[in-house]
Design a protein around this motif. Structure first.
Motif, PDB file in Angstrom:
ATOM      1  N   CYS A   1     -23.253  25.523  25.960  1.00  0.00           N
ATOM      2  CA  CYS A   1     -24.066  24.636  25.134  1.00  0.00           C
ATOM      3  C   CYS A   1     -24.692  23.507  25.943  1.00  0.00           C
ATOM      4  O   CYS A   1     -25.580  22.806  25.459  1.00  0.00           O
ATOM      5  CB  CYS A   1     -23.228  24.054  23.999  1.00  0.00           C
TER       6      CYS A   1
ATOM      7  N   HIS B  43     -23.300  25.208  19.704  1.00  0.00           N
ATOM      8  CA  HIS B  43     -22.258  25.715  18.813  1.00  0.00           C
ATOM      9  C   HIS B  43     -22.724  25.565  17.378  1.00  0.00           C
ATOM     10  O   HIS B  43     -23.236  24.519  17.010  1.00  0.00           O
ATOM     11  CB  HIS B  43     -20.963  24.917  19.013  1.00  0.00           C
TER      12      HIS B  43
ATOM     13  N   CYS C 261     -20.625  20.571  22.545  1.00  0.00           N
ATOM     14  CA  CYS C 261     -19.219  20.164  22.505  1.00  0.00           C
ATOM     15  C   CYS C 261     -18.939  19.088  23.538  1.00  0.00           C
ATOM     16  O   CYS C 261     -17.931  18.402  23.478  1.00  0.00           O
ATOM     17  CB  CYS C 261     -18.302  21.364  22.710  1.00  0.00           C
TER      18      CYS C 261
ATOM     19  N   CYS D 205     -19.926  24.267  29.679  1.00  0.00           N
ATOM     20  CA  CYS D 205     -20.031  25.157  28.511  1.00  0.00           C
ATOM     21  C   CYS D 205     -21.452  25.694  28.378  1.00  0.00           C
ATOM     22  O   CYS D 205     -22.415  25.088  28.839  1.00  0.00           O
ATOM     23  CB  CYS D 205     -19.608  24.407  27.261  1.00  0.00           C
TER      24      CYS D 205
HETATM   25 ZN   LIG Z   1     -19.923  23.827  24.163  1.00  0.00          ZN
END
Ligand SMILES: [Zn+2]
Length: 100
Positions: free
Chosen positions: A31, A38, A24, A29
Motif C-alpha cells: 500500500c 487496503h 497501513c 507494504c
Molecule cells: Zn499496507
C-alpha cells in the motif's frame, strides 16, 4: 425462525455500507505506493449527531447491504404515506373551508 446465534443478520439496518481505502503505514507494504490500498468494508451510521463506523466481515457484507436496502425501501414507503396523508389532510381542510 428462532433467530439464535450471531451469524444471523437483522432484517433492517440503518446506515450505509461503504468501502474505506487506506494505507497501513508500513513502508514495505504494497500500500506504500498509494495504489494498492487496503480496503475494508464498514457500516457507516450516525448516532447522536456523530458519524460512526463498524467493520463488516466480508461474509456479512452482502447481508448487511440487503438489510440497508430494506430499511431504505421501508423508509421511502413510510415517507410517501406520510406525504400523501398530509396532502389529503390539507385538501380536506381546504374543501371544508370552501363549503362554508
Ligand atoms: Zn499496507
Amino acid at each position: 425462525m428462532a433467530g439464535r446465534g450471531t451469524s444471523r443478520s437483522p432484517r433492517m439496518v440503518r446506515g450505509s455500507v461503504v468501502t474505506h481505502r487506506r494505507r497501513c503505514g508500513k513502508p514495505t507494504c504494497r500500500c506504500a505506493g498509494g495504489e494498492q490500498l487496503h480496503e475494508s468494508t464498514v457500516l457507516s451510521y450516525s448516532e447522536r449527531g456523530r458519524t460512526r463506523f463498524v467493520m463488516l466481515p466480508p461474509a456479512k457484507v452482502a447481508a448487511v447491504q440487503a438489510a440497508v436496502e430494506r430499511y431504505r425501501a421501508a423508509q421511502a414507503t413510510l415517507e410517501a404515506a406520510g406525504e400523501a396523508g398530509r396532502a389529503e389532510l390539507i385538501t380536506g381542510l381546504g374543501a371544508a373551508r370552501g363549503n362554508r
